[in-house]
Design an enzyme around this catalytic site. Structure first.
Site, short mmCIF file in Angstrom:
data_model
loop_
_atom_site.label_atom_id
_atom_site.label_comp_id
_atom_site.label_asym_id
_atom_site.label_seq_id
_atom_site.Cartn_x
_atom_site.Cartn_y
_atom_site.Cartn_z
N SER A 135 0.84 -1.20 0.00
CA SER A 135 0.00 0.00 0.00
C SER A 135 0.87 1.25 0.00
O SER A 135 1.99 1.25 0.54
CB SER A 135 -0.86 -0.04 1.27
N TYR A 161 -1.94 0.03 10.14
CA TYR A 161 -2.17 -0.60 8.83
C TYR A 161 -0.94 -0.44 7.92
O TYR A 161 -0.43 -1.42 7.38
CB TYR A 161 -3.42 0.01 8.16
N LYS A 165 1.87 -3.35 6.51
CA LYS A 165 2.25 -3.60 5.11
C LYS A 165 3.77 -3.47 4.94
O LYS A 165 4.39 -4.24 4.22
CB LYS A 165 1.52 -2.62 4.19
#
Ligand SMILES: NC(=O)c1ccc[n+]([C@@H]2O[C@H](COP(=O)([O-])OP(=O)(O)OC[C@H]3O[C@@H](n4cnc5c(N)ncnc54)[C@H](O)[C@@H]3O)[C@@H](O)[C@H]2O)c1
Length: 349
Positions: A135, A161, A165
């Site tokens: 991402s 988050y 990643k």
């Protein structure tokens, strides 16, 4: 290619928004596709897989769906052994920035711990090619002078988050270094948008958190929680109109990059590419595009910023263009919105 398993691909998270688009494309390209998905309510959309079967009846026999957690080593191993998948597209995970801020442990367990368990099984089962969903959030909040971001830029993710990643990418790289018979590619998507242009699949989450489907649901009178009012999360960012600026990329183009990645992955190498159009679009500009496409006027209010939202982020995707031969077919947010609106308009209320 040419060995057993070379045209068999495992798609983890294949019942989700982006994963299902991959399933559709791979079946149309002639692959045998094995979906591994634990069918999280509100995230997975099994109806999408049924829509694929209806749209592609001749390919349906090449689609296998297994309801299992990627971290369930013995079960995933059985799937690898039965179907002899040499390639994997790993989409499974939790994907909401704001939710991750409130549930950091859950995000590290789901995206990192379970990712490690899955990679362990994939290595043990002799997987040759691994493509991983990463991402743009791995870059954190770069200042305006650092935009567009390039793959070699510093990565300072600012929320669980994005950090999950970033960690997953590191784990993949170290795993390939230690197991050079496999190769990998981490694809850093910017904001994935739209629905497949053949009209089979849409974007279905409950609750929905992605901006385009929310705006369109407000415009369609299908967002009762706020009485069809759209709330902008902050208009005091340091951007040209005060709203957050993002780089939107059509889901079909994101999937096209995955298919290309499967063709360029080489043993012992871990590749990483940005996937974006290289254009920043503000929330106010996005609203304008949605109003033009639908011919409707949006009721807009301004709310508070969400934790973890960067003011602006857009990609330099020239590496993917050069090395994957990737040329996005959808070049404007209007076209992305059109594809989503067409699909939504065909759904029962
Ligand atoms: N949507 C975006 O704009 C975007 C941007 C950047 C990266 N990504 C990444 O792309 C991937 C797919 O995103 P999406 O929007 O399709 O998400 P989604 O929530 O629509 O789908 C995720 C799917 O993964 C499944 N899943 C989750 N954990 C699992 C597990 N442990 N085992 C088996 N299945 C599991 C869910 O049931 C669901 O079907 C995610 O890894 C996400 O982080 C998405």
């Amino acid at each position: 290619m040419g060995n057993a398993g070379d045209r068999v691909v495992m798609v983890t998270g294949g019942a989700g928004y982006i994963g299902a688009h991959a399933v559709l494309r791979l079946l149309r390209d002639g692959w045998e596709v094995v979906v591994v998905d634990r069918m999280i309510p509100g995230r997975a959309n099994p109806a999408g897989l049924e829509a694929i079967r209806r749209a592609e009846p001749a390919a349906s026999a090449r689609l296998h769906v297994v309801n299992v957690d990627v971290a369930d080593g013995p079960a995933v191993r059985r799937v690898f052994e039965e179907h002899r998948c040499a390639s994997v597209l790993h989409f499974a995970g939790l994907a909401y920035v704001a939710e991750s801020v409130g549930k950091p442990v859950e995000y590290y367990v789901e995206n990192v711990s379970k990712g490690v368990r899955f990679i362990e099984t994939a290595v043990a089962c002799g997987v040759k090619r691994l493509v991983v969903s990463s991402s743009c959030t791995v870059y954190g909040e770069p200042d305006a002078a650092s935009l567009p971001v390039r793959e070699g830029d510093q990565m300072h993710p600012t929320h669980p988050y994005g950090t999950s990643k970033w960690m997953l990418e590191r784990i993949v790289r170290h795993t390939v270094d230690a197991n050079p018979s496999m190769g990998a590619c981490c694809l850093r998507y910017f904001n994935v948008a739209g629905c497949d242009r053949s009209g089979v699949l849409g974007e279905v989450h409950e609750p929905e958190t992605h901006v385009i489907p929310i705006i369109l649901r407000c415009l369609a009178g299908r967002w009762p929680g706020t009485n069809n009012v759209f709330f902008i999360f902050g208009d005091d960012f340091s951007t040209h109109d005060g709203t957050a600026v993002r780089d939107y990329v059509h889901v079909d183009d994101v999937i096209d990059a995955h298919v290309r990645a499967l063709g360029v992955i080489r043993p012992g190498l871990t590749l990483a590419y940005n996937l974006g159009l290289g254009k920043g679009v503000s929330i106010r500009e996005l609203i304008g595009a949605c109003e033009r496409v639908t011919g409707k006027r949006l009721d807009v209010r301004v709310g508070a910023r969400r934790p973890g939202d960067a003011p602006m982020l857009w990609a330099d995707a020239s590496l993917a263009r050069a090395e994957l031969g990737w040329t996005p077919a959808v070049g404007t947010v209007e076209e992305m919105v059109e594809s989503a609106w067409r699909w939504m308009s065909g759904q029962p209320k």
